[in-house]
Design a protein around this motif. Structure first.
Motif, PDB file in Angstrom:
ATOM      1  N   GLY A 206       0.807  -1.239   0.000  1.00  0.00           N
ATOM      2  CA  GLY A 206       0.000   0.000   0.000  1.00  0.00           C
ATOM      3  C   GLY A 206       0.825   1.267   0.000  1.00  0.00           C
ATOM      4  N   HIS A 207       2.138   1.179   0.277  1.00  0.00           N
ATOM      5  CA  HIS A 207       2.978   2.384   0.260  1.00  0.00           C
ATOM      6  C   HIS A 207       3.753   2.443  -1.056  1.00  0.00           C
ATOM      7  N   ALA A 208       4.599   3.463  -1.201  1.00  0.00           N
ATOM      8  CA  ALA A 208       5.317   3.667  -2.468  1.00  0.00           C
ATOM      9  C   ALA A 208       6.697   3.002  -2.469  1.00  0.00           C
TER      10      ALA A 208
ATOM     11  N   HIS B 108      10.643  11.040  -0.305  1.00  0.00           N
ATOM     12  CA  HIS B 108       9.933  12.133  -0.983  1.00  0.00           C
ATOM     13  C   HIS B 108       8.450  11.795  -1.185  1.00  0.00           C
ATOM     14  N   PHE B 109       8.095  10.504  -1.025  1.00  0.00           N
ATOM     15  CA  PHE B 109       6.695  10.107  -1.218  1.00  0.00           C
ATOM     16  C   PHE B 109       5.849  10.378   0.025  1.00  0.00           C
ATOM     17  N   SER B 110       6.502  10.781   1.116  1.00  0.00           N
ATOM     18  CA  SER B 110       5.793  10.906   2.398  1.00  0.00           C
ATOM     19  C   SER B 110       4.692  11.970   2.386  1.00  0.00           C
TER      20      SER B 110
ATOM     21  N   PRO C  72      -0.798  12.395  -1.394  1.00  0.00           N
ATOM     22  CA  PRO C  72      -0.653  10.964  -1.138  1.00  0.00           C
ATOM     23  C   PRO C  72      -1.902  10.395  -0.458  1.00  0.00           C
ATOM     24  N   ALA C  73      -2.316   9.227  -0.925  1.00  0.00           N
ATOM     25  CA  ALA C  73      -3.445   8.455  -0.368  1.00  0.00           C
ATOM     26  C   ALA C  73      -4.822   8.847  -0.914  1.00  0.00           C
ATOM     27  N   VAL C  74      -4.886   9.864  -1.792  1.00  0.00           N
ATOM     28  CA  VAL C  74      -6.183  10.183  -2.420  1.00  0.00           C
ATOM     29  C   VAL C  74      -6.410   9.212  -3.569  1.00  0.00           C
ATOM     30  N   LYS C  75      -7.511   8.514  -3.553  1.00  0.00           N
ATOM     31  CA  LYS C  75      -7.802   7.516  -4.587  1.00  0.00           C
ATOM     32  C   LYS C  75      -9.119   7.775  -5.302  1.00  0.00           C
ATOM     33  N   GLY C  76      -9.815   8.822  -4.933  1.00  0.00           N
ATOM     34  CA  GLY C  76     -11.057   9.146  -5.632  1.00  0.00           C
ATOM     35  C   GLY C  76     -11.377  10.624  -5.481  1.00  0.00           C
TER      36      GLY C  76
ATOM     37  N   PHE D 287      -9.938   9.165   0.650  1.00  0.00           N
ATOM     38  CA  PHE D 287      -8.612   8.745   1.116  1.00  0.00           C
ATOM     39  C   PHE D 287      -8.652   7.275   1.498  1.00  0.00           C
ATOM     40  N   LYS D 288      -7.628   6.554   1.077  1.00  0.00           N
ATOM     41  CA  LYS D 288      -7.557   5.138   1.464  1.00  0.00           C
ATOM     42  C   LYS D 288      -7.096   5.032   2.923  1.00  0.00           C
ATOM     43  N   PRO D 289      -7.276   3.873   3.541  1.00  0.00           N
ATOM     44  CA  PRO D 289      -6.749   3.698   4.897  1.00  0.00           C
ATOM     45  C   PRO D 289      -5.225   3.796   4.873  1.00  0.00           C
ATOM     46  N   THR D 290      -4.626   4.337   5.901  1.00  0.00           N
ATOM     47  CA  THR D 290      -3.159   4.455   5.981  1.00  0.00           C
ATOM     48  C   THR D 290      -2.516   3.100   5.683  1.00  0.00           C
ATOM     49  N   PRO D 291      -1.571   3.058   4.744  1.00  0.00           N
ATOM     50  CA  PRO D 291      -0.979   1.749   4.424  1.00  0.00           C
ATOM     51  C   PRO D 291      -0.156   1.127   5.555  1.00  0.00           C
ATOM     52  N   SER D 292       0.606   1.930   6.314  1.00  0.00           N
ATOM     53  CA  SER D 292       1.465   1.344   7.358  1.00  0.00           C
ATOM     54  C   SER D 292       0.635   1.016   8.585  1.00  0.00           C
ATOM     55  N   ILE D 293       0.392  -0.271   8.780  1.00  0.00           N
ATOM     56  CA  ILE D 293      -0.414  -0.728   9.921  1.00  0.00           C
ATOM     57  C   ILE D 293       0.429  -1.672  10.781  1.00  0.00           C
TER      58      ILE D 293
ATOM     59  N   ARG E 165       5.767   4.921  13.621  1.00  0.00           N
ATOM     60  CA  ARG E 165       4.720   5.830  14.140  1.00  0.00           C
ATOM     61  C   ARG E 165       3.878   6.317  12.964  1.00  0.00           C
ATOM     62  N   HIS E 166       2.633   5.902  12.959  1.00  0.00           N
ATOM     63  CA  HIS E 166       1.811   6.206  11.784  1.00  0.00           C
ATOM     64  C   HIS E 166       0.425   6.733  12.165  1.00  0.00           C
ATOM     65  N   ASP E 167      -0.159   7.465  11.222  1.00  0.00           N
ATOM     66  CA  ASP E 167      -1.525   7.954  11.408  1.00  0.00           C
ATOM     67  C   ASP E 167      -2.489   6.772  11.277  1.00  0.00           C
ATOM     68  N   PRO E 168      -3.341   6.553  12.272  1.00  0.00           N
ATOM     69  CA  PRO E 168      -4.335   5.482  12.097  1.00  0.00           C
ATOM     70  C   PRO E 168      -5.370   5.854  11.037  1.00  0.00           C
ATOM     71  N   CYS E 169      -5.451   7.168  10.756  1.00  0.00           N
ATOM     72  CA  CYS E 169      -6.336   7.666   9.708  1.00  0.00           C
ATOM     73  C   CYS E 169      -5.718   8.965   9.178  1.00  0.00           C
ATOM     74  N   ILE E 170      -5.644   9.102   7.879  1.00  0.00           N
ATOM     75  CA  ILE E 170      -4.987  10.271   7.278  1.00  0.00           C
ATOM     76  C   ILE E 170      -5.938  11.471   7.233  1.00  0.00           C
ATOM     77  N   VAL E 171      -7.231  11.182   7.161  1.00  0.00           N
ATOM     78  CA  VAL E 171      -8.240  12.204   6.854  1.00  0.00           C
ATOM     79  C   VAL E 171      -8.201  13.458   7.755  1.00  0.00           C
TER      80      VAL E 171
HETATM   81  C1  LIG Z   1      -1.143  14.017   5.778  1.00  0.00           C
HETATM   82  C2  LIG Z   1      -0.775  12.620   5.401  1.00  0.00           C
HETATM   83  C3  LIG Z   1      -0.312  11.745   6.363  1.00  0.00           C
HETATM   84  C4  LIG Z   1       0.038  10.437   6.039  1.00  0.00           C
HETATM   85  N1  LIG Z   1       0.480   9.603   7.032  1.00  0.00           N
HETATM   86  C5  LIG Z   1       0.855   8.347   6.711  1.00  0.00           C
HETATM   87  C6  LIG Z   1       1.401   7.490   7.714  1.00  0.00           C
HETATM   88  O1  LIG Z   1       1.504   7.860   8.881  1.00  0.00           O
HETATM   89  N2  LIG Z   1       1.764   6.249   7.334  1.00  0.00           N
HETATM   90  C7  LIG Z   1       1.635   5.786   6.049  1.00  0.00           C
HETATM   91  O2  LIG Z   1       1.974   4.650   5.774  1.00  0.00           O
HETATM   92  N3  LIG Z   1       1.108   6.571   5.096  1.00  0.00           N
HETATM   93  C8  LIG Z   1       0.732   7.835   5.392  1.00  0.00           C
HETATM   94  N4  LIG Z   1       0.229   8.649   4.403  1.00  0.00           N
HETATM   95  C9  LIG Z   1      -0.044   8.071   3.066  1.00  0.00           C
HETATM   96  C10 LIG Z   1       1.168   7.700   2.254  1.00  0.00           C
HETATM   97  O3  LIG Z   1       2.066   8.779   2.155  1.00  0.00           O
HETATM   98  C11 LIG Z   1       0.722   7.252   0.857  1.00  0.00           C
HETATM   99  O4  LIG Z   1      -0.264   6.266   0.955  1.00  0.00           O
HETATM  100  C12 LIG Z   1       1.909   6.700   0.063  1.00  0.00           C
HETATM  101  O5  LIG Z   1       2.808   7.749  -0.256  1.00  0.00           O
HETATM  102  C13 LIG Z   1       1.490   6.012  -1.236  1.00  0.00           C
HETATM  103  O6  LIG Z   1       0.825   6.895  -2.094  1.00  0.00           O
HETATM  104  P1  LIG Z   1      -0.654   6.583  -2.644  1.00  0.00           P
HETATM  105  O7  LIG Z   1      -1.445   6.112  -1.464  1.00  0.00           O
HETATM  106  O8  LIG Z   1      -1.136   7.902  -3.177  1.00  0.00           O
HETATM  107  O9  LIG Z   1      -0.550   5.526  -3.683  1.00  0.00           O
HETATM  108  C14 LIG Z   1      -0.106   9.978   4.703  1.00  0.00           C
HETATM  109  C15 LIG Z   1      -0.574  10.862   3.722  1.00  0.00           C
HETATM  110  C16 LIG Z   1      -0.909  12.170   4.068  1.00  0.00           C
HETATM  111  C17 LIG Z   1      -1.444  13.082   3.002  1.00  0.00           C
END
Ligand SMILES: Cc1cc2nc3c(=O)[nH]c(=O)nc-3n(C[C@H](O)[C@H](O)[C@H](O)COP(=O)(O)O)c2cc1C
Ligand SMILES: C=C(O[C@@H]1CC(C(=O)O)=C[C@@H](OP(=O)(O)O)[C@H]1O)C(=O)O
Length: 355
Positions: free
Chosen positions: A104-106, A125-127, A245-249, A303-309, A330-336
């Protein structure tokens, strides 16, 4: 890398999540604008990590250092460069060799595209961290747009299967948008907010994450902004929204629901209100033929669910071997919740470019 966007104003983002810092160069701002530092700080704080137990515990102040383009507090017409330091990095979380691809991540696509030379720490840079400079630029765009009588606001429309009340598509007020902007967890229905928070807690307790939807509105736009076809208002906005990042629709107005309507239900009838041409409904979200109609512009980003679980997952490493992955970072349980100001920011950049 496609780190540059914009026609009238050029935005270049740079940096990695665990490098020295991240930032943006903005070229083409009007000269002589006294930047609203209070607004900038407020917007940065809305997005910053480490705010509550609903977000990643990584703590960053996200203080912005403006290193060029400003003279005596006003834009001087030269490129404005803003930097934000990374301080609370914990790169050991990303030290696995060979690299392990998080589902789910890049990690995998970045590895393939850059031949393994991409910085894997915190997603590099994908963060989602790279949205901090976008929020900075968005604050400037918002300031310029406010002066033109245009307001942008958003709320959390859905977390998991919990839904908020939708915006009134015809009569969204400036006061509602301003109130939402003051909330750390903006919803129209406070009870929905409590259930949404619960849904995020519950996902985290189950070593999981949850996705959701942000609904945004722009009011005060003149009719006639935008172009048909390739530079339609929808195209420009969707380009920037899908850059988050994480927008899918992304959908505009009634969006996908329009597919299930009949023409007589979908069409927005023209009516006259105090000598102004408006529409009685707003299923088209304030855009017709790629051009603004003067009605509120309405869109939704999923927004999809945070990939890092934290839950155990099966994956592969860079050698192609099977790995059982348990992410301890350390990850967001929800990005929204943290993405609300990001969505508003990119809308600001898009509208300022088109206006
Ligand atoms: C504000 C914000 C916070 C995010 N926090 C996390 C996080 O804590 N852990 C994680 O795995 N992904 C997080 N993401 C999502 C990833 O960066 C993203 O899913 C990844 O770069 C892959 O891109 P894609 O989902 O657009 O394909 C966050 C995204 C945003 C916009
Ligand atoms: C740092 C931010 O969010 C980060 C976005 C992110 C990701 O993979 O997108 C992963 C996490 O990074 P780390 O593992 O370094 O804690 C988040 O904390 C931020 O938004 O400023």
């Amino acid at each position: 890398m496609s780190a540059v966007w914009g026609r009238k104003v050029r935005y270049t983002i740079f940096g990695e999540s665990h490098g020295v810092g991240i930032g943006i160069v903005i070229d083409g701002l009007p000269a002589g604008v006294m930047l609203d530092q209070t607004l900038i700080q407020r917007e940065m704080a809305r997005r910053a990590p480490g705010q509550s137990d609903l977000t990643t515990p990584r703590t960053e102040t996200d203080a912005v250092s403006i290193i060029s383009g400003l003279y005596q507090g006003r834009t001087d017409g030269s490129p404005l460069c803003a930097m934000i330091k990374n301080s609370d990095t914990r790169s050991a979380d990303y030290a696995a060799e060979p690299r392990v691809f998080r589902p789910g991540h890049a990690d995998y696509t970045g590895f393939i595209k850059y031949g393994g030379h991409n910085d894997p720490r915190g997603g590099g840079h994908f963060s989602g961290r790279l949205t901090a400079p976008l929020v900075f630029a968005g604050a400037i765009a918002k300031q310029l747009l406010t002066a033109a009588g245009i307001s942008i606001g958003a709320h959390i429309a859905q977390i998991g299967d919990v839904k908020d009340t939708a915006f009134d598509p015809v009569a969204i007020s400036e006061t509602t948008l301003a109130e939402l902007g003051k909330s750390g967890f903006p919803t129209l229905d406070l009870e929905a907010a409590a259930s949404m928070r619960q849904a995020i807690h519950s996902a985290r307790e189950q070593d999981d994450s949850v996705g959701g939807v942000i609904e945004a509105a722009v009011i005060g736009l003149p009719a006639g902004m935008g172009d048909p076809f390739f530079d339609s208002v929808e195209s420009v906005l969707a380009h920037l929204l899908f850059s988050i990042p994480a927008v899918k629709g992304v959908e505009f107005g009634a969006g996908f629901a329009l597919a299930g309507m009949r023409g007589h239900q979908a069409n927005d009838s023209f009516v006259k209100h105090a000598d102004k041409i408006q529409t009685a409904t707003n299923n088209n979200g304030g855009i017709l033929g790629g051009i603004t109609s003067g009605m509120p512009l309405l869109l939704r980003a999923a927004f999809k669910p945070t990939p890092s679980i934290a839950r155990q997952q099966n994956t592969l490493n860079a050698n192609g071997d099977t790995e059982v992955l348990v992410i301890k970072g350390r990850h967001d349980p929800c990005i929204v919740p943290r993405a609300v100001p990001v969505v508003e920011a990119v809308i600001g950049l898009a509208i300022w470019d088109m206006l």
